[in-house]
Design a protein around this motif. Structure first.
Motif, mmCIF file in Angstrom:
data_model
loop_
_atom_site.group_PDB
_atom_site.id
_atom_site.type_symbol
_atom_site.label_atom_id
_atom_site.label_comp_id
_atom_site.label_asym_id
_atom_site.label_seq_id
_atom_site.Cartn_x
_atom_site.Cartn_y
_atom_site.Cartn_z
ATOM 1 N N SER A 11 0.828 -1.211 0.000
ATOM 2 C CA SER A 11 0.000 0.000 0.000
ATOM 3 C C SER A 11 0.859 1.256 0.000
ATOM 4 O O SER A 11 0.509 2.271 -0.607
ATOM 5 C CB SER A 11 -0.947 0.002 1.201
ATOM 6 O OG SER A 11 -0.205 0.056 2.402
ATOM 7 N N LEU A 12 1.989 1.181 0.632
ATOM 8 C CA LEU A 12 2.909 2.331 0.624
ATOM 9 C C LEU A 12 3.447 2.580 -0.779
ATOM 10 O O LEU A 12 3.552 3.712 -1.244
ATOM 11 C CB LEU A 12 4.057 2.101 1.603
ATOM 12 C CG LEU A 12 3.682 2.121 3.083
ATOM 13 C CD1 LEU A 12 4.891 1.736 3.940
ATOM 14 C CD2 LEU A 12 3.160 3.490 3.496
ATOM 15 N N TYR A 13 3.763 1.458 -1.466
ATOM 16 C CA TYR A 13 4.271 1.582 -2.843
ATOM 17 C C TYR A 13 3.204 2.173 -3.763
ATOM 18 O O TYR A 13 3.467 3.013 -4.618
ATOM 19 C CB TYR A 13 4.710 0.223 -3.375
ATOM 20 C CG TYR A 13 5.964 -0.303 -2.712
ATOM 21 C CD1 TYR A 13 6.920 0.555 -2.187
ATOM 22 C CD2 TYR A 13 6.194 -1.694 -2.630
ATOM 23 C CE1 TYR A 13 8.078 0.052 -1.583
ATOM 24 C CE2 TYR A 13 7.338 -2.191 -2.043
ATOM 25 C CZ TYR A 13 8.265 -1.315 -1.511
ATOM 26 O OH TYR A 13 9.398 -1.781 -0.931
ATOM 27 N N ILE A 14 1.988 1.696 -3.557
ATOM 28 C CA ILE A 14 0.901 2.180 -4.419
ATOM 29 C C ILE A 14 0.656 3.673 -4.182
ATOM 30 O O ILE A 14 0.468 4.468 -5.117
ATOM 31 C CB ILE A 14 -0.378 1.381 -4.126
ATOM 32 C CG1 ILE A 14 -0.203 -0.070 -4.605
ATOM 33 C CG2 ILE A 14 -1.586 2.008 -4.848
ATOM 34 C CD1 ILE A 14 -1.328 -0.991 -4.190
ATOM 35 N N THR A 15 0.668 4.050 -2.894
ATOM 36 C CA THR A 15 0.454 5.464 -2.566
ATOM 37 C C THR A 15 1.554 6.350 -3.174
ATOM 38 O O THR A 15 1.292 7.424 -3.741
ATOM 39 C CB THR A 15 0.428 5.665 -1.051
ATOM 40 O OG1 THR A 15 -0.614 4.847 -0.504
ATOM 41 C CG2 THR A 15 0.172 7.113 -0.698
ATOM 42 N N ALA A 16 2.779 5.877 -3.041
ATOM 43 C CA ALA A 16 3.912 6.637 -3.607
ATOM 44 C C ALA A 16 3.782 6.752 -5.116
ATOM 45 O O ALA A 16 4.040 7.801 -5.719
ATOM 46 C CB ALA A 16 5.227 5.966 -3.229
ATOM 47 N N GLY A 17 3.345 5.643 -5.755
ATOM 48 C CA GLY A 17 3.186 5.668 -7.214
ATOM 49 C C GLY A 17 2.110 6.637 -7.644
ATOM 50 O O GLY A 17 2.256 7.362 -8.628
ATOM 51 N N LEU A 18 0.994 6.630 -6.892
ATOM 52 C CA LEU A 18 -0.082 7.570 -7.216
ATOM 53 C C LEU A 18 0.378 9.015 -7.078
ATOM 54 O O LEU A 18 0.029 9.884 -7.887
ATOM 55 C CB LEU A 18 -1.286 7.309 -6.315
ATOM 56 C CG LEU A 18 -2.062 5.998 -6.582
ATOM 57 C CD1 LEU A 18 -3.121 5.786 -5.515
ATOM 58 C CD2 LEU A 18 -2.689 6.040 -7.972
ATOM 59 N N MET A 19 1.150 9.300 -6.058
ATOM 60 C CA MET A 19 1.656 10.655 -5.849
ATOM 61 C C MET A 19 2.559 11.084 -7.000
ATOM 62 O O MET A 19 2.504 12.225 -7.465
ATOM 63 C CB MET A 19 2.406 10.748 -4.519
ATOM 64 C CG MET A 19 1.493 10.610 -3.300
ATOM 65 S SD MET A 19 2.396 10.757 -1.761
ATOM 66 C CE MET A 19 2.929 12.442 -1.858
ATOM 67 N N VAL A 20 3.395 10.110 -7.469
ATOM 68 C CA VAL A 20 4.281 10.430 -8.606
ATOM 69 C C VAL A 20 3.454 10.736 -9.849
ATOM 70 O O VAL A 20 3.723 11.689 -10.605
ATOM 71 C CB VAL A 20 5.254 9.269 -8.856
ATOM 72 C CG1 VAL A 20 6.015 9.499 -10.173
ATOM 73 C CG2 VAL A 20 6.218 9.130 -7.707
#
Length: 212
Positions: A11-20
């Protein structure tokens, strides 16, 4: 509990990807708006320049169509006036305040078109007659001078008489002899009493001789 750790990690990876993705999207949107704004500014600038050039061209065209005419003489406001090409003399007279009460309008063609550097002169009534009389008087002056310069056959000596074209030494002596024997000449026609002076000769000498 350990089974939930990988899910939390993803979920952290997904959140970071969405922010990018959001950051990249916002960047492109900002860049696109900026480029669009620059393009609109450039188009507006070009349009302003075009409008300015058109206005300048129109102004130059208007200036080139202007003509200047001087109105003088028997008008109320003599002076130099500007008109548009194609204007008539009537408009020039009206701009100059109209005719005065002494104006002679007979020779003024008010329907004629104006031309650049044209001068409209309105004469006063009687001005032509006065000019003619002055010219006639000026023409009479040389005649008076000629009369004063004419040779007096009753007083001239032989040398003076010979200054007249057609009178040589013999005719000059004949005139003096006749004057001594018969007295002064009463008129130029009396020369016919002298040999060598015919009608044509006397007629030609009338403007050069006098008996006064």
């Amino acid at each position: 509990m350990k089974r939930f750790i990988p899910l939390k990690k993803y979920s952290l990876y997904i959140t970071a990807g969405l922010m990018v993705v959001i950051i990249i999207t916002l960047f492109f949107l900002f860049a696109g708006n900026r480029e669009s704004g620059n393009e609109r500014g450039k188009l507006k600038g070009n349009k302003d320049i075009q409008v300015t050039l058109e206005d300048k061209q129109e102004k130059n065209d208007n200036d080139s169509s202007s003509i200047f005419v001087e109105v003088k003489g028997a008008v109320k406001k003599p002076g130099v006036y500007s008109f548009q090409s194609g204007a008539r003399v009537e408009e020039a007279i009206r701009r100059a305040g109209g005719f005065t009460s002494k104006a002679d309008t007979l020779d003024i063609n008010q329907a004629a078109k104006l031309e650049d550097s044209m001068m409209i002169y309105v004469r006063k009534r009687g001005e032509i007659e006065r000019a003619t009389q002055t010219q006639t008087a000026a023409t009479d002056i040389p005649s008076d001078i000629e009369k004063s310069q004419a040779v007096n056959v009753n007083q001239a000596d032989a040398a003076e008489l010979q200054t007249i074209n057609g009178i040589g030494p013999a005719k000059a002596e004949a005139i003096i002899t006749y004057r001594e024997e018969h007295g002064e000449f009463q008129q130029i026609e009396d020369l016919r009493n002298i040999s060598g002076f015919g009608e044509k000769t006397i007629e030609r000498l009338k403007s050069e001789l006098t008996v006064k």
